[in-house]
Design an enzyme around this catalytic site. Structure first.
Site, PDB file in Angstrom:
ATOM      1  N   ASP A 142      23.997   6.102 -46.830  1.00 53.75           N
ATOM      2  CA  ASP A 142      22.642   5.663 -47.165  1.00 53.75           C
ATOM      3  C   ASP A 142      21.791   5.306 -45.959  1.00 53.75           C
ATOM      4  OD1 ASP A 142      24.186   3.463 -46.508  1.00 53.75           O
ATOM      5  OD2 ASP A 142      23.134   2.123 -47.867  1.00 53.75           O
ATOM      6  N   GLU A 143      22.207   5.729 -44.763  1.00 44.38           N
ATOM      7  CA  GLU A 143      21.503   5.283 -43.568  1.00 44.38           C
ATOM      8  C   GLU A 143      21.546   6.364 -42.501  1.00 44.38           C
ATOM      9  OE1 GLU A 143      21.741   1.418 -40.526  1.00 44.38           O
ATOM     10  OE2 GLU A 143      23.279   1.749 -42.059  1.00 44.38           O
TER      11      GLU A 143
END
Length: 470
Positions: free
Chosen positions: A105-106
């Site tokens: 998610d990053e």
């Protein structure tokens, strides 16, 4: 430092929990906690509603339940998270060839390398467009930070949470960083932070004012020099598109300590198979097999064995892990097991000696008979009779099916739904889909109801690509 804020950092908002809320209309706006549900589980992600009660990532699940007893506690659905992550990363790669994923998610993105932004207004427009695209494609929100360095872009995305965008203009770095805690800087963890606090340094401005010599005296040359530069706002680390993994590993923490040596060995073999599956999925092989054992008293032992050459053969890894286990005393009980492979390579070099021994054993009929061999990929470890099984015993009855909170299911009559809870031979299911406007109806069934089956996750956005099986 760049003269324009062309490094972008994207961080999805409470990713796992937000994906669960998007998939389950009845949980929208309510506290949701995702993680291991056993007594030794830990929180993977908590929704912003749950964070108001003090729940946060890496917290023991038992503590989270005390803080937020009315939250929804769900098992992770990594197949769904990976599918959504793939969609997000594809959007990032449309902006630039230089995308550096840090997790599902990053990621960092070099907008300058993609030619989509050369100044602050263009970078801001690109960031806002990215946020809109992510919401349209996945139904989830992400926070964006823009700056002239990776460190500042990450700080900016933290300030933007949730669902926002912050741009740090070059030249304002020291003014922005000065009042912040030293813990905001990369490489300053709890131990280093406490060491600096005892020296009277709690803010970034304190570090900048202390000077390089003092930080080198306190922390050593490499760390002291790097930290002083970052305190002044300097960070010249590039965005790296490909990170070379150094190892692949899997581990499990058990709700109850394992004492049965046969069970421990079975779990090690199962972990070895999972590890090799990941290894093959990455297109890699490895030369060193590592076994990790955490015992009942929290003491952790690590053992390793280096093979003749890189391999991705599950039998070779299983046997090596088993040999390592033989050298570990597990008498008092085992609470965690892990198997890993290091010394990664892009090719395999089969162990011809092991192959020859296996072929000789098969030819002469030595060792276990074929029908007693270890289970293959199609037969889960432990599915056959255990070593204590004997002729004349009554055959065991069918094992009750386990249903985990948050698990996807499908009923022959009521369609798609998810498990709210189970116990005492019953399972409660809420029948709703991501596109539902209102919460779905709840029904309870017997755990062995033949009309109820596990199912694959549904895409968060109706009409989206199907989610692969876990």
């Amino acid at each position: 430092m760049r003269p324009a804020p062309t490094i972008l950092h994207l961080d999805m908002d409470a990713f796992f929990a937000a994906a669960e809320q998007a998939a389950k209309p009845s949980l929208r706006g309510k506290p949701v906690v995702v993680g291991g549900l056993g007594p030794r589980g830990v929180v993977a992600t908590a929704s912003y509603e749950a964070r108001r009660f003090g729940v946060h990532s890496a917290m023991p699940m038992a503590q989270a339940r005390r803080l937020a007893p009315n939250a929804a506690y769900l098992v992770p659905r990594f197949s769904l998270y990976r599918a959504v992550s793939d969609q997000v990363m594809e959007l990032l790669r449309r902006l630039s060839p230089l995308v550096e994923p840090l997790s599902l998610d990053e990621a960092f993105v070099d907008l300058e390398a993609g030619g989509v932004a050369a100044d602050a207004p263009a970078a801001r427009a690109t960031g806002e467009r990215l946020r809109r695209d992510i919401l349209e494609v996945t139904g989830l929100t992400g926070s964006v930070g823009l700056a002239g360095s990776k460190m500042l872009a990450k700080i900016a995305s933290e300030q933007a949470k949730p669902d926002g965008l912050v741009l740090i203009e070059p030249g304002t770095e020291r003014e922005l960083l000065g009042p912040m805690s030293v813990r905001i800087l990369p490489g300053v963890g709890p131990a280093t932070g406490e060491h600096l606090r005892r020296a009277g340094m709690t803010t970034v401005a304190d570090l900048a004012g202390a000077g390089e010599d003092e930080l080198v005296r306190l922390l050593g040359k490499a760390h002291g020099v790097s930290l002083h530069r970052m305190a002044l706002g300097y960070d010249d680390r590039p965005v790296v598109a490909e990170r070379d993994a150094k190892s692949v590993s899997v581990e499990d923490t058990f709700d109850v300590d394992l004492h049965d040596r046969v069970r421990v060995r079975t779990e090690v073999e199962r972990l070895a198979d999972r590890c090799v599956s990941r290894l093959r999925g990455a297109g890699r092989s490895g030369r060193t097999v590592v076994l990790k054992v955490r015992r009942y008293d929290f003491s952790t032992l690590t053992r390793s064995e280096t093979l003749r050459g890189p391999t991705d053969d599950p039998a070779v890894v299983r046997e090596a892990a088993a040999r390592l286990l033989d050298a570990v005393d597990t008498t008092g009980g085992v609470r965690l097991l892990g198997v890993g492979v290091t010394g990664l390579a892009d090719y395999t070099q089969e162990d011809l000696f092991a192959q020859a021994a296996a072929e000789e054993e098969a030819r002469t009929g030595g060792g276990r008979a074929a029908d007693e061999a270890a289970p293959g990929p199609a037969e889960p470890a432990g599915s056959g009779p255990g070593p204590d099984a004997s002729a004349g015993q009554e055959p065991a009855g069918p094992e009750e099916r386990r249903w985990m909170a948050g698990q996807d299911v499908r009923h022959a009559e009521f369609g798609a739904g998810w498990v709210q809870g189970s116990g005492l031979g019953r399972v409660t299911v809420r029948f709703e889909e991501p596109g539902s406007v209102v919460p779905g109806r709840v029904r309870t069934f017997s755990t062995d109801d033949p009309a109820l089956e596990p199912a694959d996750p549904l895409p968060l956005v109706p009409g989206g690509p199907p989610v692969p099986s876990a």
